[in-house]
Write a protein that holds these residues in place. Structure first.
Motif, mmCIF file in Angstrom:
data_model
loop_
_atom_site.group_PDB
_atom_site.id
_atom_site.type_symbol
_atom_site.label_atom_id
_atom_site.label_comp_id
_atom_site.label_asym_id
_atom_site.label_seq_id
_atom_site.Cartn_x
_atom_site.Cartn_y
_atom_site.Cartn_z
ATOM 1 N N SER A 110 0.905 -1.216 0.071
ATOM 2 C CA SER A 110 -0.199 -0.129 0.080
ATOM 3 C C SER A 110 0.766 1.444 0.100
ATOM 4 N N LYS A 111 0.589 2.095 -0.961
ATOM 5 C CA LYS A 111 1.484 3.389 -1.051
ATOM 6 C C LYS A 111 1.081 4.358 0.164
ATOM 7 N N LEU A 112 -0.072 4.107 0.493
ATOM 8 C CA LEU A 112 -0.740 4.857 1.553
ATOM 9 C C LEU A 112 -0.280 4.591 2.898
ATOM 10 N N SER A 113 0.413 3.301 3.020
ATOM 11 C CA SER A 113 1.270 2.935 4.198
ATOM 12 C C SER A 113 2.428 3.851 4.848
ATOM 13 N N GLY A 114 3.076 4.669 3.658
ATOM 14 C CA GLY A 114 4.403 5.237 3.958
ATOM 15 C C GLY A 114 5.387 4.689 4.110
ATOM 16 N N LEU A 115 5.293 3.280 3.528
ATOM 17 C CA LEU A 115 6.442 2.409 3.427
ATOM 18 C C LEU A 115 7.444 2.805 2.409
ATOM 19 N N PRO A 116 8.848 3.247 2.594
ATOM 20 C CA PRO A 116 9.702 3.804 1.723
ATOM 21 C C PRO A 116 10.015 2.633 0.546
ATOM 22 N N GLY A 117 9.771 3.286 -0.533
ATOM 23 C CA GLY A 117 10.398 2.371 -1.940
ATOM 24 C C GLY A 117 9.080 2.036 -2.482
ATOM 25 N N VAL A 118 7.740 1.938 -1.920
ATOM 26 C CA VAL A 118 6.544 1.427 -2.606
ATOM 27 C C VAL A 118 6.007 2.451 -3.107
ATOM 28 N N GLY A 123 -2.858 -5.655 -5.425
ATOM 29 C CA GLY A 123 -3.339 -6.527 -4.667
ATOM 30 C C GLY A 123 -4.493 -7.395 -5.298
ATOM 31 N N SER A 124 -5.289 -6.446 -6.146
ATOM 32 C CA SER A 124 -6.357 -7.033 -7.158
ATOM 33 C C SER A 124 -5.622 -7.296 -8.239
ATOM 34 N N LEU A 125 -5.374 -8.629 -8.509
ATOM 35 C CA LEU A 125 -4.509 -9.171 -9.777
ATOM 36 C C LEU A 125 -4.954 -8.744 -10.958
ATOM 37 N N GLY A 126 -4.089 -8.546 -11.952
ATOM 38 C CA GLY A 126 -4.437 -8.103 -13.423
ATOM 39 C C GLY A 126 -4.501 -6.580 -13.397
#
Length: 287
Positions: A110-118, A123-126
């Motif tokens: 999740s980009k909203l998690s704030g994890l660096p590098g994401v 998650g939803s395939l395709g």
């Protein structure tokens, strides 16, 4: 004074892949859930990208000149997180917070998690290749010089949106877009060919106007070669990387039931031992 001899880049990438796999086993056991099989099959791909291919600045993860990466096969997030942590985007110790309440390491990126590098949620395939097309177009419109890489699972190629994105990429001549397919041949319901056949896969991509490269997804030297070779400026590239689900742990390799299964705490030491044996075999040290 004798200078420090640089390590073979292939060996550095192999060490990163080994670290990713060991971390994945520990993370999933601590979380009590997650997807082990695919996280192990794509570890060499991620290690090659983060160890040698991607333009990046872990200390400045929002650097504008970075290459963009989209993990379309979002459920193998443990391997993605491990690649980021072992590339110094955030502390390795944080990996054990996977799927915990309040953790930045959610079950899917999740980009909203704030994890660096994401750079992108998934998650939803395709859907990942469509995001990749958007990033590639943005680079062109903004005079950016980055390349966008998208990692897909082979099972998700059964999703129609993948092929809409593939058609769009070739229509717009996106030579700055590289898709990589983790071709382990298995999905949660069993072999791809029994669920919904994909072959002739290379010809399918070619018919959509893509340049197709095929490689052993566990041969780091070969991966490094295909991912760093010069690309046509106006044709998107797809790398079909043949892999083994559960690679490195012989007792679970090629077993579809390990698609979405996590090891029990009492299995961790045994799985790590198997990974060590596989690494020694790769180096030719185990007989």
């Amino acid at each position: 004074m004798v200078g420090k001899r640089l390590q073979d880049p292939v060996e550095e990438i192999a060490q990163l892949a080994f670290n990713i796999r060991c971390s994945v086993v520990k993370m999933l056991a601590a979380a009590g859930s997650g997807h082990l099989g695919g996280s192990l099959s794509c570890a060499d791909i991620l290690a090659t990208l983060y160890g040698a291919v991607l333009k990046k600045q872990p200390e400045n993860p929002k650097w504008g000149g970075r290459d963009r990466f989209v993990l379309s096969i979002g459920h193998v997030a443990p391997a993605y997180y491990a690649a980021l942590a072992h590339s110094e985007y955030f502390p390795v110790e944080e990996l054990l917070t996977l799927r915990k309440l309040g953790s930045r390491l959610q079950g899917h990126p999740s980009k909203l998690s704030g994890l660096p590098g994401v750079d992108a949620s998934s998650g939803s395939l395709g859907q990942g290749l469509s995001l990749g097309v958007g990033f590639a177009l943005a680079a062109r419109l903004g005079s950016g010089i980055w390349t966008t890489y998208v990692l897909l699972g082979d099972g998700e190629l059964q999703e129609g949106e993948v092929w809409e994105a593939a058609m769009s990429a070739s229509h717009h001549h996106l030579g700055n877009l590289v898709a990589i397919v983790d071709r382990n041949g298995l999905q949660i319901d069993g072999p791809n060919q029994l669920v919904m056949g994909l072959e002739p896969l290379a010809k399918r991509w070619e018919s959509f106007g893509w340049r197709v490269l095929e490689v052993d997804g566990h041969d780091i030297d070969a991966l490094l070669s295909v991912l760093t070779e010069a690309r046509p400026p106006d044709v998107p590239t797809v790398v079909l990387a043949k892999t083994v689900m559960g690679h490195g742990i012989r007792s679970i390799a090629n077993k579809a039931e390990w698609h979405g299964k996590s090891p029990k705490p009492e299995q961790v030491d045994g799985f790590i031992h198997e990974l060590g044996i596989a690494e020694e075999q790769r180096k030719g040290l185990y007989f």
